[in-house]
Design an enzyme around this catalytic site. Sequence first.
Site, PDB file in Angstrom:
ATOM      1  N   ASP A  51      75.493  14.883   2.535  1.00 39.59           N
ATOM      2  CA  ASP A  51      75.116  15.962   1.618  1.00 39.59           C
ATOM      3  C   ASP A  51      74.028  16.871   2.176  1.00 39.59           C
ATOM      4  O   ASP A  51      73.022  16.392   2.724  1.00 39.59           O
ATOM      5  CB  ASP A  51      74.596  15.302   0.325  1.00 39.59           C
ATOM      6  CG  ASP A  51      74.149  16.296  -0.720  1.00 39.59           C
ATOM      7  OD1 ASP A  51      75.015  16.862  -1.386  1.00 39.59           O
ATOM      8  OD2 ASP A  51      72.924  16.492  -0.870  1.00 39.59           O
ATOM      9  N   GLU A  83      78.315  18.287   5.073  1.00 41.50           N
ATOM     10  CA  GLU A  83      78.387  19.406   4.130  1.00 41.50           C
ATOM     11  C   GLU A  83      77.340  20.425   4.548  1.00 41.50           C
ATOM     12  O   GLU A  83      76.140  20.205   4.369  1.00 41.50           O
ATOM     13  CB  GLU A  83      78.091  18.956   2.693  1.00 41.50           C
ATOM     14  CG  GLU A  83      78.253  20.113   1.716  1.00 41.50           C
ATOM     15  CD  GLU A  83      77.183  20.233   0.632  1.00 41.50           C
ATOM     16  OE1 GLU A  83      77.448  20.890  -0.373  1.00 41.50           O
ATOM     17  OE2 GLU A  83      76.076  19.679   0.810  1.00 41.50           O
TER      18      GLU A  83
END
Length: 609
Positions: free
Chosen positions: A263, A331
């Site tokens: 993330d 990401e």
Amino acid sequence: MNKWTVVIVGLVFTLSVVATGLIVGFAVRCSDSNDDQTIAPTTPPSVTLPLDWWQETIIYQIYPRSFADSDGDGVGDLKGIEARLDHVTSLNVRAAWLSPIYESPMKDFGYDISDFVSIDPIFGTMGDFDSLLEAMHKKGLKVIMDFVPNHTSDLHRWFTESKKIDPNNYTDYYIWADKRDCKTLICKDACMNMEPQGCPPNNWLSAFGGSAWEWVNDRAKYYLHQFLKEQPDLNYNNERVRQEMKDVLRFWMNKGVDGFRMDAVSHLHEQPGYPDEPLSNNLGAQDDEHGYLDHIFTMDQPETFERIREWRQLMDEYGEFNDKHIFSVAEAYTDLETMTKYYDVADMSFNFELIPIDEACHTGYCIKERIDGWINQMGTTSRWPNWVLGNHDNHRIATRMGEAYVNAMNALLLLLPGTPTTYYGEEIGMLDHGNITFNETRDPYGLNFGPDRYQEFSRDPERTPMQWDSSDPAANFSTSNDTWLPMHPDYKTTNVESQDVVDDSTPLNVYKALAQLRAETAFRTGAIELADGSDNLIVFGRNDVNAGTKSYLVIINVGWHDQTYNHASGSKSKVAMQFGLEFSVDDIVDITAGISLQPAAFIVLEVYD
Ligand code: GLC
Ligand code: MG
């Protein structure tokens, strides 16, 4: 002559192609073109065959709060997911990514973690997780966890310790900085006379709006939070922090998970000295929005790639010892050139080039340009392609492109080369919930901007619960009529059950058929040859030079108008799949005679020489 010559993007994959430079091309022609344009093929990279699981599967993203609620509290949970696994496997999906399920005060709905190695009670217990993992593995599903390394919750023990006046082991776990002297610098009036905190250390902005710094009286310092103030950024210059986060990866690898979605990794490191960031001159952004600044000191810093490389090494070591490959995907919302650097240290970096497609990018030209952009940047080396059509941070594709285009968009997603990612609900064409009131709004990103602007930023519309059937009160997502976000009112008509019928044109059935078709060698490993752009059509060939494998031609009308496609040379073809045309599967079609497609129609043809 109106001729659109061959465009070959040799993305891919067999050594023989690399060795000989042999290109098998489709000659394609669209009826409305006047251009005569040839683009040289790029050198196909070499990819080792056989492919690994993460190269062959579709990644299905489950947002656990919204998938299935087993205990009637209005929030999805692990037992709920376990009960719905047959749906996932019925899609021909072989891997699921679970958004965070760890202990969390839920300020950012699980992306604010107070214990990285536990399960939040709202989702269940560690026992429930073990059971889910086992059930998924039994059904042939790989499990990809969300790894959130940039920040913790402000209620994580590391942070409550770090905030204390007295120095302790955790003092440097986060990024603390002194206030800026108001007298010597131009401060905003708002903080000019504020004591004791004065001005924040610099002008950095949070991704969710407002200053990225928060004052703590006890320490008389500011801490950095690139997201919410309840999500303090970890200090990766601290070796102990690096070790802690490696332990987190070890914990989940030891549990038996198969990979990680990493993330917000762009934000891992910041420029030392914390200099002000320059203005972006982005006219659309107000001065409290993240986009107001050019993030040259807070994103994609050189050390960031070192951290991810270390995680890759750890995963490789573990994988070697346990005879498996631990998958990693970054990401990072960043430019394509920077994305190559993430590719160098992970299996993939999510390709978000299809995320901006919407009514402003609704033509063959525009969408092709986005596909080309990625392929031209990545396609000359062995970076495995991947495509993301939607996720929990972006509006749903049915809303962006229009409900009618769901099948066409899923055809694009699933028939392009590489690994597609499907966000839950997109297989049935779920829409954004456009009418969530400010009072019903839960996403802090929306709430931060207040009642007048929340709809510009809130991610709630794309996070409403999965629509399983037409039953009240909550489409069989939950027995509660007080679900954590309101149900989209169209669940009466748009739901899994109503689409699981004998009708090959429902989004669910089209999705399943596409997912099956992509198991063909040409789609799994073949090169892509993209025809020149046109107003309405995206046209590409997929073929594998290995003798005996079939070749396909995919024609999708992504535009607003009918358009006829003419193949340049006289190949015969057979219909493998279609939507919105008059053909049936296995019909023989003369592709030089012209095939007319209405908006949102698509056809996949098996082509013979
Ligand atoms: C990622 C997540 C997003 C979250 C943010 C902060 O971008 O996808 O949902 O809010 O990171 O963790
Ligand atoms: Mg529940």
